[in-house]
Scaffold this motif. Structure first.
Motif, PDB file in Angstrom:
ATOM      1  N   LEU A 364       7.812  -0.544  16.093  1.00 18.70           N
ATOM      2  CA  LEU A 364       7.353  -1.877  15.715  1.00 18.70           C
ATOM      3  C   LEU A 364       8.222  -2.907  16.420  1.00 18.70           C
ATOM      4  N   GLU A 365       7.917  -3.140  17.685  1.00 18.88           N
ATOM      5  CA  GLU A 365       8.666  -4.072  18.519  1.00 18.88           C
ATOM      6  C   GLU A 365       7.721  -4.736  19.513  1.00 18.88           C
ATOM      7  N   GLU A 366       8.104  -5.904  19.969  1.00 19.72           N
ATOM      8  CA  GLU A 366       7.321  -6.587  20.999  1.00 19.72           C
ATOM      9  C   GLU A 366       7.257  -5.726  22.257  1.00 19.72           C
ATOM     10  N   GLY A 367       6.058  -5.676  22.848  1.00 25.26           N
ATOM     11  CA  GLY A 367       5.864  -4.889  24.055  1.00 25.26           C
ATOM     12  C   GLY A 367       5.453  -3.459  23.812  1.00 25.26           C
ATOM     13  N   GLN A 368       5.438  -3.041  22.559  1.00 28.37           N
ATOM     14  CA  GLN A 368       5.073  -1.663  22.222  1.00 28.37           C
ATOM     15  C   GLN A 368       3.631  -1.588  21.734  1.00 28.37           C
ATOM     16  N   LYS A 369       3.051  -0.412  21.846  1.00 29.50           N
ATOM     17  CA  LYS A 369       1.695  -0.178  21.348  1.00 29.50           C
ATOM     18  C   LYS A 369       1.640  -0.488  19.848  1.00 29.50           C
ATOM     19  N   ALA A 370       0.589  -1.155  19.420  1.00 25.46           N
ATOM     20  CA  ALA A 370       0.405  -1.442  17.998  1.00 25.46           C
ATOM     21  C   ALA A 370      -0.140  -0.202  17.306  1.00 25.46           C
ATOM     22  N   CYS A 371       0.693   0.393  16.476  1.00 27.34           N
ATOM     23  CA  CYS A 371       0.312   1.557  15.668  1.00 27.34           C
ATOM     24  C   CYS A 371       0.780   1.233  14.255  1.00 27.34           C
ATOM     25  N   LEU A 372      -0.086   0.568  13.489  1.00 27.15           N
ATOM     26  CA  LEU A 372       0.328  -0.078  12.248  1.00 27.15           C
ATOM     27  C   LEU A 372      -0.590   0.275  11.087  1.00 27.15           C
ATOM     28  N   THR A 373      -0.004   0.334   9.903  1.00 30.50           N
ATOM     29  CA  THR A 373      -0.759   0.501   8.666  1.00 30.50           C
ATOM     30  C   THR A 373      -0.623  -0.767   7.832  1.00 30.50           C
ATOM     31  N   LEU A 374      -1.736  -1.251   7.290  1.00 31.64           N
ATOM     32  CA  LEU A 374      -1.773  -2.493   6.517  1.00 31.64           C
ATOM     33  C   LEU A 374      -2.092  -2.164   5.062  1.00 31.64           C
ATOM     34  N   PHE A 375      -1.323  -2.732   4.128  1.00 30.77           N
ATOM     35  CA  PHE A 375      -1.495  -2.362   2.728  1.00 30.77           C
ATOM     36  C   PHE A 375      -0.929  -3.417   1.784  1.00 30.77           C
ATOM     37  N   ASP A 376      -1.321  -3.313   0.531  1.00 33.49           N
ATOM     38  CA  ASP A 376      -0.787  -4.127  -0.564  1.00 33.49           C
ATOM     39  C   ASP A 376      -0.192  -3.162  -1.587  1.00 33.49           C
ATOM     40  N   PRO A 377       1.132  -3.147  -1.759  1.00 35.41           N
ATOM     41  CA  PRO A 377       1.758  -2.148  -2.639  1.00 35.41           C
ATOM     42  C   PRO A 377       1.704  -2.475  -4.126  1.00 35.41           C
ATOM     43  N   GLU A 378       1.182  -3.638  -4.501  1.00 40.18           N
ATOM     44  CA  GLU A 378       1.282  -4.075  -5.896  1.00 40.18           C
ATOM     45  C   GLU A 378       0.012  -3.876  -6.718  1.00 40.18           C
ATOM     46  N   THR A 379      -1.132  -3.787  -6.090  1.00 35.12           N
ATOM     47  CA  THR A 379      -2.394  -3.681  -6.834  1.00 35.12           C
ATOM     48  C   THR A 379      -2.433  -2.400  -7.664  1.00 35.12           C
ATOM     49  N   GLU A 380      -2.681  -2.545  -8.957  1.00 33.60           N
ATOM     50  CA  GLU A 380      -2.801  -1.402  -9.853  1.00 33.60           C
ATOM     51  C   GLU A 380      -4.266  -1.219 -10.235  1.00 33.60           C
ATOM     52  N   TYR A 381      -4.730   0.028 -10.268  1.00 33.22           N
ATOM     53  CA  TYR A 381      -6.130   0.286 -10.568  1.00 33.22           C
ATOM     54  C   TYR A 381      -6.306   1.738 -10.990  1.00 33.22           C
ATOM     55  N   THR A 382      -7.452   2.033 -11.543  1.00 31.24           N
ATOM     56  CA  THR A 382      -7.814   3.408 -11.878  1.00 31.24           C
ATOM     57  C   THR A 382      -8.721   3.941 -10.783  1.00 31.24           C
ATOM     58  N   PHE A 383      -8.343   5.057 -10.206  1.00 29.51           N
ATOM     59  CA  PHE A 383      -9.096   5.631  -9.085  1.00 29.51           C
ATOM     60  C   PHE A 383     -10.442   6.128  -9.588  1.00 29.51           C
ATOM     61  N   GLY A 384     -11.505   5.594  -8.988  1.00 25.44           N
ATOM     62  CA  GLY A 384     -12.858   5.943  -9.420  1.00 25.44           C
ATOM     63  C   GLY A 384     -13.717   6.426  -8.277  1.00 25.44           C
ATOM     64  N   MET A 385     -14.943   6.777  -8.594  1.00 29.01           N
ATOM     65  CA  MET A 385     -15.853   7.307  -7.588  1.00 29.01           C
ATOM     66  C   MET A 385     -16.075   6.302  -6.456  1.00 29.01           C
ATOM     67  N   GLY A 386     -16.021   5.014  -6.763  1.00 32.03           N
ATOM     68  CA  GLY A 386     -16.191   4.000  -5.737  1.00 32.03           C
ATOM     69  C   GLY A 386     -15.045   3.934  -4.749  1.00 32.03           C
ATOM     70  N   ASP A 387     -13.903   4.535  -5.087  1.00 39.55           N
ATOM     71  CA  ASP A 387     -12.759   4.549  -4.184  1.00 39.55           C
ATOM     72  C   ASP A 387     -12.802   5.729  -3.214  1.00 39.55           C
ATOM     73  N   ILE A 388     -13.720   6.659  -3.448  1.00 40.41           N
ATOM     74  CA  ILE A 388     -13.848   7.817  -2.567  1.00 40.41           C
ATOM     75  C   ILE A 388     -14.722   7.450  -1.373  1.00 40.41           C
ATOM     76  N   LEU A 389     -14.151   7.575  -0.182  1.00 35.43           N
ATOM     77  CA  LEU A 389     -14.878   7.275   1.045  1.00 35.43           C
ATOM     78  C   LEU A 389     -15.437   8.534   1.696  1.00 35.43           C
ATOM     79  N   SER A 390     -14.888   9.692   1.350  1.00 34.71           N
ATOM     80  CA  SER A 390     -15.298  10.960   1.943  1.00 34.71           C
ATOM     81  C   SER A 390     -16.737  11.308   1.583  1.00 34.71           C
TER      82      SER A 390
END
Length: 417
Positions: A364-390
């Motif tokens: 993660l530096e200037e000039g390097q390939k962008a290989c990044l993961t984007l996320f929000d660590p605070e959201t709390e929820y109950t995992f449901g069928m709508g969260d399944i993408l598979s």
């Protein structure tokens, strides 16, 4: 396309100047152009300004199954990589669980080609033996040249100790990494659940912890004799952690992983005979979970894997004894790990392993390939069928409380959010 990430909190312990700082990140043609406190978006720029946006180096999963070829109804490679990307993984190691199994260089080339042009990069495993039958070594050197990153007879023990000896010796000639599934089949027998109070109460045939530990002890003795590189996927017992810790103290070149679900659920989850909880190795006890978490924290256990295995409903909607092993794991991984380890340690665990599999580590530096993961660590929820993408829906995390949502990834000049 230009991409500008606005006011994102960077989680990157490798870069002390940026770690836990809020910055804008400008990406041009897949390369990190600029990182600064504030950046005005150039023309023709996609602005990414999301709630509580955090960014880290891209995550690696060292063990994923899809279905293609042979079981496309479970999951295709294309859609599976989409699911992996939306779950935060920029790189996945693909299990040799297809039909036919990838035991030749042409099979590996097919898998590589099917994964081309996607946001998530695919790194296939070849089988260790022809047809994964455990008799004769497959084309290990040719498969490595075709792009195989290691060798694994998926979820099958190497019953012949001489075969493992020869494999470890031969693979040293080209730095090959050998997987050995930690389960002694004769002791496992027809077991379907951890051998203990729960299996006895429910009348389920038990799988003793000894089945895993005996196989690992044997494999480590062979590794000490031969040298070479050994990886033990998805360990599940406290004694396994001790055996691997002692091997590392001796200087043996051994790594291991643990599945996310073996850190979260115990065999108590089997009370309703829900076949989504039937996995291999089986869910064990709270004592084992405690030892596994400790092993991750002290570095004995090297990697966390989702051990993501899609299965048709027909393969799960049967009696527990007859149901297929496996659960989905990609979509729920971050939300399950984040409460256990906290965001910084979770990210550290999910970004490990590139070098072991011969994959270039991102930066993660200037000039390097962008290989990044984007996320929000605070959201709390109950995992449901709508969260399944598979395509398949066999997740043991359904109904589980999770913390942390993944927005997606930026990788290979693609943005997937």
């Amino acid at each position: 396309m230009n991409i500008l990430l606005k006011s994102t909190k960077i989680v990157c312990p490798e870069n002390r100047e940026l770690h836990l700082k809020k910055r804008d990140i400008l990406i041009k043609k897949g390369i990190i152009e600029k990182i600064a406190a504030s950046i005005d978006p150039p023309s023709n720029t996609k602005l990414v300004d999301l709630k509580n946006l955090h960014v880290s180096l891209g995550w690696l999963d060292t063990g994923v199954s899809f279905g293609e070829p042979g079981h496309e109804e479970r999951e295709t490679i294309s859609h599976g990589l989409h699911v992996a990307g939306k779950s935060g993984f920029t790189d996945i190691v693909l299990y040799s669980s297809t039909s036919p199994v990838p035991d030749t260089s042409s099979d590996v080339v097919f898998l590589k080609e099917r994964g081309q042009g996607k946001a998530t990069s695919l790194y296939p495993l070849g089988t260790l033996t022809k047809n994964s039958e455990g008799n004769d070594l497959a084309e290990l050197f040719d498969m490595k040249n075709a792009g195989a990153v290691a060798y694994y007879d998926f979820k099958q023990q190497i019953s012949n100790p001489n075969l493992l000896k020869i494999a470890l010796q031969y693979a040293q000639n080209f730095g090959g990494l050998v997987f050995s599934f930690p389960q002694e089949g004769s002791i496992k027998g027809i077991g379907v659940a951890h051998e203990g109070v729960v299996s006895t109460t429910l009348g389920l045939k038990g799988i003793p912890a000894l089945a895993e530990e005996l196989q690992i002890a044997r494999d480590l003795f062979i590794l000490e004799y031969t040298g070479g590189k050994l990886h033990i996927p998805t360990i599940s017992t406290a004694e396994s952690v001790k055996l691997i810790a002692n091997a590392k103290k001796k200087g043996l070149d051994v790594t291991c992983s643990v599945a996310v679900h073996n850190l979260v659920f115990t065999d108590e989850s089997l009370q309703d005979f829900d076949t989504n909880y039937k996995v291999s190795p089986p869910l064990r006890t709270q004592k084992e979970i405690k030892a596994l978490i400790k092993g991750l924290k002290d570095g004995t256990i090297d990697y966390i894997t989702t051990d993501h295995i899609p299965m048709d409903v027909e393969e799960k909607r049967v009696e527990f004894d007859n149901a297929a092993d496996g659960t989905l794991g990609l979509e729920s991984a971050f939300g399950a790990l984040n409460p256990l380890f906290g965001v910084e340690e979770t990210v550290a665990l999910l970004t490990k392993g590139h070098e072991r599999f011969g994959i270039q580590s991102p930066s993660l530096e200037e000039g390097q390939k962008a290989c990044l993961t984007l996320f929000d660590p605070e959201t709390e929820y109950t995992f449901g069928m709508g969260d399944i993408l598979s395509t398949s829906k066999n997740s043991m995390f359904l109904g589980a409380p999770l913390k942390g949502k993944v927005y997606g990834i930026i990788n290979n000049s693609h943005i997937l959010i």
